[in-house]
Write an enzyme that holds these catalytic residues in place. Structure first.
Site, short mmCIF file in Angstrom:
data_model
loop_
_atom_site.label_atom_id
_atom_site.label_comp_id
_atom_site.label_asym_id
_atom_site.label_seq_id
_atom_site.Cartn_x
_atom_site.Cartn_y
_atom_site.Cartn_z
N LYS A 186 -7.31 6.78 -8.73
CA LYS A 186 -8.22 5.92 -7.97
C LYS A 186 -9.69 6.16 -8.38
O LYS A 186 -10.02 7.16 -9.01
CB LYS A 186 -8.07 6.19 -6.47
CG LYS A 186 -6.67 5.84 -5.93
CD LYS A 186 -6.45 4.34 -5.92
CE LYS A 186 -5.22 3.91 -5.15
NZ LYS A 186 -3.93 4.37 -5.68
C1 LIG Z 1 -2.41 -1.24 -2.91
C2 LIG Z 1 -2.04 0.15 -2.49
N1 LIG Z 1 -1.70 0.36 -1.22
C3 LIG Z 1 -1.38 1.57 -0.76
C4 LIG Z 1 -1.38 2.68 -1.58
C5 LIG Z 1 -0.93 3.98 -1.03
O1 LIG Z 1 -1.81 5.02 -1.19
P1 LIG Z 1 -1.29 6.53 -1.32
O2 LIG Z 1 -0.63 6.66 -2.66
O3 LIG Z 1 -2.54 7.33 -1.20
O4 LIG Z 1 -0.35 6.77 -0.20
C6 LIG Z 1 -1.73 2.51 -2.93
C7 LIG Z 1 -1.80 3.64 -3.82
O5 LIG Z 1 -1.27 4.09 -4.64
C8 LIG Z 1 -2.05 1.21 -3.41
O6 LIG Z 1 -2.36 1.00 -4.69
#
Ligand SMILES: Cc1ncc(COP(=O)(O)O)c(C=O)c1O
Length: 376
Positions: A186
């Site tokens: 990210k």
């Molecule tokens: C569009 C989207 N939503 C939700 C997430 C979930 O985030 P995390 O991986 O921190 O749980 C991600 C990340 O990878 C994402 O790209």
């Protein structure tokens, strides 16, 4: 498997002595969780995006889940989201027993089409998860107007969009509650982690309780639990990395934008499609570099050719409704979201990170061009 050539990874965070210094400070402080570094990070990120409140959590998914919980979703309810996303945008309300409904995307933005959203609303619809995919802001005003008209909760999945701007103001600062994510690929990378931004003090207090086993925050004993909650706590060590990343966020975003621009020039004259161009209302925060292959080019051998040259690539991103467990559980299949399906079959992500070198981008572009020519 070693290919004998220097690998160019798909993603890589840019961390330096500043993050090391801040992490060491936390380690020496002994306050590894629920400490002041998390609070400091929350204040800084809220200020950065223009949201009055922020609550850090263990992941973007955890944050989305808490917002689905607060929306009061449960079995029998439907929640609408976009098929061009990561599975967490739908999983967050499936955790609460709600049924996912997918609506098609706008071919220009690859985000939820507000007209398709409105057409999909039934008397069971209770919430909408609007995604800012690839760091490109969704049509938040139109989506919010639809939600207001029908009395639906709105959750903004901005996991990929820290630093993006919608109608001249940062994503996160527009009034909807939502989430940023901090996985290592990210814009702001802390390993794992996420933050919920909210414009409601009451919701913010609830988030603090829910992320910490439903503990009471209005005084009382430490082991006093007033609701069902989770352990979605973040750590101060991750918050320290986050502060270091926030301090240099403008530089990280500028480096990403410059790398995207270089890819744009390198790929000009090929017939790969570059996606989601900025306009007056949408300023993207560059998260991934995704291109669409021309129709008729077989993607698998192109990706294989890139990998054979040590170049990281991924199908980014397969439609959520076509994931095996979604098909098995809900009976979704091809044809449900034709615009999303058509583009998702042709897209792939190229190596992309702030410090990517120009030579490496040239190598990627040359390899892609050659693979497409062979693949026709
Ligand atoms: C569009 C989207 N939503 C939700 C997430 C979930 O985030 P995390 O991986 O921190 O749980 C991600 C990340 O990878 C994402 O790209």
């Amino acid at each position: 498997m070693s290919t004998g050539v220097r690998e160019i990874p798909l993603a890589r965070p840019l961390l330096d002595e500043r993050e090391e210094e801040l992490v060491v400070e936390v380690l020496r402080s002994g306050r590894l969780s629920l400490g002041p570094t998390i609070e400091r990070f929350e204040e800084l990120v809220a200020e950065r995006v223009g949201a009055p409140y922020a609550a850090a959590v263990s992941s973007g998914t955890a944050g989305l889940h808490l917002l689905a919980r607060i929306a009061g979703l449960g079995p029998g309810d439907e929640a609408i989201t976009s098929p061009i996303s990561f599975v967490a945008s739908a999983n967050c309300f499936i955790f609460e027993g709600a049924t996912p409904v997918f609506v098609d995307v706008d071919p220009r933005t690859l985000n939820m089409d507000p007209a398709a959203l409105e057409a999909a609303i039934t008397e069971r619809t209770k919430a909408v998860v609007a995604v800012d995919m690839f760091g490109y802001p969704c049509e938040l005003d139109e989506i919010r107007a639809v939600c207001d008209r029908h009395g639906l909760a709105l959750i903004e999945d901005a996991a990929e969009a820290l630093g993006a701007e919608y109608k001249g103001r940062p994503v996160g600062g527009h009034g909807a509650s939502g989430v940023f994510g901090f996985y290592p690929n990210k814009q702001l990378a802390t390993g794992e982690g996420g933050v919920v931004f909210t414009h409601s003090e009451e919701e913010w207090q609830l988030l603090q309780s829910l992320r910490n086993q439903g503990r009471s925050y209005s005084g009382g004993a430490w082991f006093h639990h007033v609701r069902l909650g989770w352990n979605y706590r973040w750590t101060d060590v991750q918050a320290a990395i986050g502060i270091g990343q926030l301090e240099k966020l403008d530089r990280l975003l500028a480096l990403r934008a410059a790398a995207a621009e270089r890819y744009g020039s390198l790929l000009a004259g090929t017939d790969v499609e570059l996606l989601c161009a900025d306009d007056a209302d949408h300023r993207r925060s560059w998260f991934v570099y995704v291109v669409a292959l021309p129709p008729g080019v077989d993607r698998a051998p192109v990706m294989e050719a890139l990998r054979a040259e040590g170049i990281g690539t991924a199908e980014y991103v397969p439609c959520v409704h076509l994931q095996p467990y979604m098909r098995e559980t809900y009976g979704f299949g091809e044809g449900l979201c034709p615009v999303a399906e058509e583009i998702a079959n042709r897209t792939l992500a190229l190596p992309f990170y702030p410090q990517i070198e120009e030579d490496d981008q040239e190598r990627v572009a040359d390899a892609l061009r050659a693979a497409i020519t062979t693949g026709r």
